[in-house]
Write a protein that holds these residues in place. Structure first.
Motif, short mmCIF file in Angstrom:
data_model
loop_
_atom_site.label_atom_id
_atom_site.label_comp_id
_atom_site.label_asym_id
_atom_site.label_seq_id
_atom_site.Cartn_x
_atom_site.Cartn_y
_atom_site.Cartn_z
N ALA A 27 -0.28 11.30 -65.17
CA ALA A 27 0.57 11.93 -66.18
C ALA A 27 -0.14 13.01 -66.97
O ALA A 27 0.49 13.98 -67.39
CB ALA A 27 1.13 10.87 -67.13
N ILE A 102 6.90 5.77 -59.60
CA ILE A 102 7.68 6.59 -60.53
C ILE A 102 8.98 7.00 -59.85
O ILE A 102 9.00 7.37 -58.68
CB ILE A 102 6.86 7.82 -60.98
CG1 ILE A 102 5.71 7.36 -61.88
CG2 ILE A 102 7.73 8.85 -61.69
CD1 ILE A 102 4.72 8.44 -62.24
N GLY A 103 10.06 6.89 -60.59
CA GLY A 103 11.36 7.27 -60.06
C GLY A 103 12.07 6.16 -59.30
O GLY A 103 13.12 6.39 -58.71
N ASN A 134 3.91 16.82 -72.29
CA ASN A 134 4.27 15.91 -71.20
C ASN A 134 5.79 15.95 -70.98
O ASN A 134 6.54 15.09 -71.44
CB ASN A 134 3.79 14.49 -71.51
CG ASN A 134 3.95 13.57 -70.33
OD1 ASN A 134 4.64 13.86 -69.37
ND2 ASN A 134 3.29 12.42 -70.40
N ALA A 135 6.23 16.98 -70.28
CA ALA A 135 7.67 17.21 -70.10
C ALA A 135 8.36 16.06 -69.37
O ALA A 135 9.48 15.69 -69.71
CB ALA A 135 7.88 18.52 -69.34
N ARG A 136 7.71 15.49 -68.37
CA ARG A 136 8.32 14.39 -67.61
C ARG A 136 8.61 13.20 -68.54
O ARG A 136 9.70 12.65 -68.52
CB ARG A 136 7.41 13.94 -66.47
CG ARG A 136 7.98 12.77 -65.67
CD ARG A 136 6.95 12.14 -64.73
NE ARG A 136 6.35 13.07 -63.82
CZ ARG A 136 6.74 13.29 -62.57
NH1 ARG A 136 7.76 12.62 -62.09
NH2 ARG A 136 6.11 14.15 -61.81
N ALA A 137 7.63 12.81 -69.34
CA ALA A 137 7.82 11.68 -70.26
C ALA A 137 8.88 12.00 -71.31
O ALA A 137 9.71 11.15 -71.64
CB ALA A 137 6.51 11.30 -70.91
N ARG A 138 8.85 13.22 -71.82
CA ARG A 138 9.84 13.59 -72.84
C ARG A 138 11.26 13.54 -72.28
O ARG A 138 12.18 13.08 -72.96
CB ARG A 138 9.50 14.96 -73.42
CG ARG A 138 8.20 14.90 -74.26
CD ARG A 138 7.84 16.22 -74.86
NE ARG A 138 8.78 16.51 -75.96
CZ ARG A 138 8.59 17.46 -76.84
NH1 ARG A 138 7.52 18.23 -76.78
NH2 ARG A 138 9.48 17.69 -77.79
N ARG A 139 11.44 13.93 -71.03
CA ARG A 139 12.76 13.83 -70.39
C ARG A 139 13.17 12.36 -70.24
O ARG A 139 14.31 11.98 -70.48
CB ARG A 139 12.77 14.51 -69.02
CG ARG A 139 12.87 16.02 -69.08
CD ARG A 139 13.12 16.63 -67.71
NE ARG A 139 12.16 16.23 -66.69
CZ ARG A 139 11.02 16.86 -66.44
NH1 ARG A 139 10.69 17.95 -67.12
NH2 ARG A 139 10.22 16.43 -65.49
N PHE A 140 12.22 11.53 -69.82
CA PHE A 140 12.49 10.09 -69.66
C PHE A 140 12.95 9.49 -70.99
O PHE A 140 13.96 8.78 -71.05
CB PHE A 140 11.23 9.37 -69.15
CG PHE A 140 11.36 7.88 -69.12
CD1 PHE A 140 12.01 7.24 -68.07
CD2 PHE A 140 10.85 7.10 -70.14
CE1 PHE A 140 12.13 5.86 -68.03
CE2 PHE A 140 10.97 5.72 -70.13
CZ PHE A 140 11.61 5.10 -69.07
N ARG A 143 16.44 10.67 -72.03
CA ARG A 143 17.49 9.96 -71.29
C ARG A 143 17.70 8.54 -71.82
O ARG A 143 18.78 7.98 -71.68
CB ARG A 143 17.17 9.92 -69.79
CG ARG A 143 17.43 11.24 -69.09
CD ARG A 143 17.37 11.12 -67.57
NE ARG A 143 16.09 10.63 -67.10
CZ ARG A 143 15.06 11.39 -66.74
NH1 ARG A 143 15.15 12.71 -66.81
NH2 ARG A 143 13.94 10.85 -66.33
#
Length: 172
Positions: A27, A102-103, A134-140, A143
């Protein structure tokens, strides 16, 4: 393949350490100095996990996500570390899924269990810190109903500033 979430036990420390170390290395690969991430050690993290578990804090909850008997994710939450907030505020200290999973729904299953347990115990607001980049975590987290609440902090890793933002979610 269904995900099962359960309470963490001391025997889970090696798997949790593996998930934590590999999760950081994946990450934060472009966000934290590579030398720091490369120096992370699963054996040392397992020992730290065991020490924390042995000390035990009944207010801190550790959960693991399993798929086909293998631990694929881990979450930990408890009292918010800043004492100037109401005692009904709780902090999600960590939520990591092994990079290979992940995913696959393991993170969502962990988050759902954290939210259910917090709501059932009267938590009014769940907070967490996430690296600003950390764009991936922020999107998670978005959501899952979280959003930035305006608080920001910065810490340094090997002299490199790493900014964090606090996210919050109000619970019913």
């Amino acid at each position: 393949m269904d995900v099962r979430v359960r309470e963490m036990t001391e025997h889970d420390c090696p798997s949790v350490a593996e998930i934590r170390v590999r999760g950081w290395q994946f990450a934060y690969a472009d966000l934290i100095p590579r030398s720091y991430l490369d120096a992370m050690d699963v054996t040392k993290d397992t020992a730290r996990c065991g020490e924390r578990f042995a000390r035990g804090d009944p207010a801190v909850v550790g959960l693991v996500a399993e798929r086909d008997g293998a631990i694929v994710g881990w979450a930990s939450f408890g009292p918010y570390r800043d004492s100037d907030l109401p005692p009904t505020d709780t902090e999600l200290y960590a939520l990591y899924v092994h990079p290979e999973h992940i995913g696959t729904g393991a993170g969502r299953a962990l988050m759902a269990e954290v939210l259910a347990r917090c709501a059932a115990s009267g938590v009014r607001r769940l907070l967490l810190w996430v690296l600003k980049e950390n764009a991936r975590a922020r999107r998670f987290y978005a959501r899952a109903g979280f959003g930035p609440d305006g608080a920001e902090e910065q810490f340094a890793v090997e002299g490199v500033p790493v900014p964090e933002v606090r996210y919050a979610r109000t619970l019913p």
